[in-house]
Design an enzyme around this catalytic site. Structure first.
Site, PDB file in Angstrom:
ATOM      1  N   HIS A 121       0.819  -1.218   0.000  1.00 48.14           N
ATOM      2  CA  HIS A 121       0.000   0.000   0.000  1.00 48.14           C
ATOM      3  C   HIS A 121       0.853   1.269   0.000  1.00 48.14           C
ATOM      4  O   HIS A 121       1.909   1.336   0.615  1.00 48.14           O
ATOM      5  CB  HIS A 121      -0.924   0.012   1.221  1.00 48.14           C
ATOM      6  CG  HIS A 121      -0.192  -0.058   2.525  1.00 48.14           C
ATOM      7  ND1 HIS A 121       0.239   1.057   3.210  1.00 48.14           N
ATOM      8  CD2 HIS A 121       0.188  -1.118   3.273  1.00 48.14           C
ATOM      9  CE1 HIS A 121       0.841   0.699   4.313  1.00 48.14           C
ATOM     10  NE2 HIS A 121       0.842  -0.620   4.387  1.00 48.14           N
ATOM     11  N   ASP A 122       0.386   2.250  -0.748  1.00 48.99           N
ATOM     12  CA  ASP A 122       0.950   3.602  -0.768  1.00 48.99           C
ATOM     13  C   ASP A 122       2.350   3.675  -1.370  1.00 48.99           C
ATOM     14  O   ASP A 122       3.058   4.674  -1.191  1.00 48.99           O
ATOM     15  CB  ASP A 122       0.961   4.218   0.641  1.00 48.99           C
ATOM     16  CG  ASP A 122      -0.422   4.243   1.268  1.00 48.99           C
ATOM     17  OD1 ASP A 122      -1.281   4.966   0.746  1.00 48.99           O
ATOM     18  OD2 ASP A 122      -0.654   3.510   2.251  1.00 48.99           O
ATOM     19  N   GLY A 139       5.121  -1.001   2.739  1.00 53.79           N
ATOM     20  CA  GLY A 139       4.270   0.156   2.508  1.00 53.79           C
ATOM     21  C   GLY A 139       5.040   1.462   2.416  1.00 53.79           C
ATOM     22  O   GLY A 139       6.099   1.614   3.018  1.00 53.79           O
TER      23      GLY A 139
END
Length: 261
Positions: A121-122, A139
């Site tokens: 994520h991200d 992340g």
């Protein structure tokens, strides 16, 4: 709807370009957008608020856009954006963003994600990035253009890796890697510059020589690392490659910088 195999499942609301190809046993979620010439080979699962750019090909058993592996994720409508002409091979996993990281994961254009690679994520990936087999990004990782991550390597959360850098196989990267850097090791250390990559991409002889001199100054000169960054001789700092490194160092970091052993 595009050229869709009869066994594929396209949920109501999905946007599939007429020139996209969705192969056998693929599942495309209701908020997914597939641009022209996207190809899902077979058994590909695409979910969430995911946009896949023109000409990208995804191979069997890839999982794209499903919920992040983050306990703080609470179902927010975050986004995954994949650029044009990417190749995403078998068993790759890519997660969307989270509220704590800007709500977006982004993969640039012309990227190659080999078998089993993971983009958490991200993460933000530039253009022409290569993740070799089973390379994993925690992340919030940021990779510049033309970065190569060797097979079985792991990059810690929030690490930044500058453009044209190369990470050797089976490395654990805990700190930021400067642009053009070459790093490897159980806990990765800089081993020099990615000179082969610079030559392949057309950097001038003068640029390369200036960067080599600047590298020596940064990591073996007098004073602290911060002092050397501020006092880089103008004879080196006038070159674009050195300017790129200094700009990267002066940007905000949460992980510090990788140094030579």
């Amino acid at each position: 709807m595009g050229k869709i195999h009869q066994t594929a499942i396209i949920e109501d609301g999905a946007s599939v370009h007429p020139d996209a190809h969705v192969g056998p046993f693929c599942v495309v979620g209701k908020d997914v957008t597939l641009a022209a010439d996207v190809t899902l080979k077979s058994h590909v699962a695409v979910a969430g608020n995911t946009k896949i750019g023109r000409g990208t090909t995804i191979f069997p058993f890839a999982s794209v856009g499903h919920a992040p592996q983050d306990l703080k994720y609470n179902g927010e409508n975050s986004e995954l954006v994949i650029g044009e002409n990417c190749t995403i091979r078998e068993h790759v996993t890519i997660n969307p963003g989270t509220e704590g990281g800007g709500m977006q994961t982004r993969v640039g254009d012309n990227c190659l994600l080999m078998i089993g690679a993971h983009v958490a994520h991200d993460c933000i990936l530039g253009n022409h990035v290569i993740l070799v087999n089973n390379a994993t990004l925690g992340g919030h990782v940021a990779l510049g253009d033309f970065v190569i991550i060797g097979g079985l390597s792991a990059v810690h959360q929030f690490v930044r890796i500058g453009e044209h850098a190369m990470i050797g196989g089976a490395s654990g990267v805990e700190t930021d890697i400067i642009p053009f850097g070459s790093a490897t090791g159980n806990r990765a250390a800089l081993g020099g510059l990615n000179l082969t990559g610079m030559k392949r991409r057309g950097f001038s002889r003068e640029d390369i020589h200036a960067l080599r001199s600047a590298y020596k100054y940064l990591f073996s000169g007098d004073g602290t690392f911060a002092e050397r960054c501020k006092s880089m001789p103008e004879e080196y700092s006038k070159f674009s490659s050195v300017q790129t490194v200094l700009k990267f160092i002066n940007e905000e970091t949460k992980r510090g910088f990788c140094h030579p052993e």
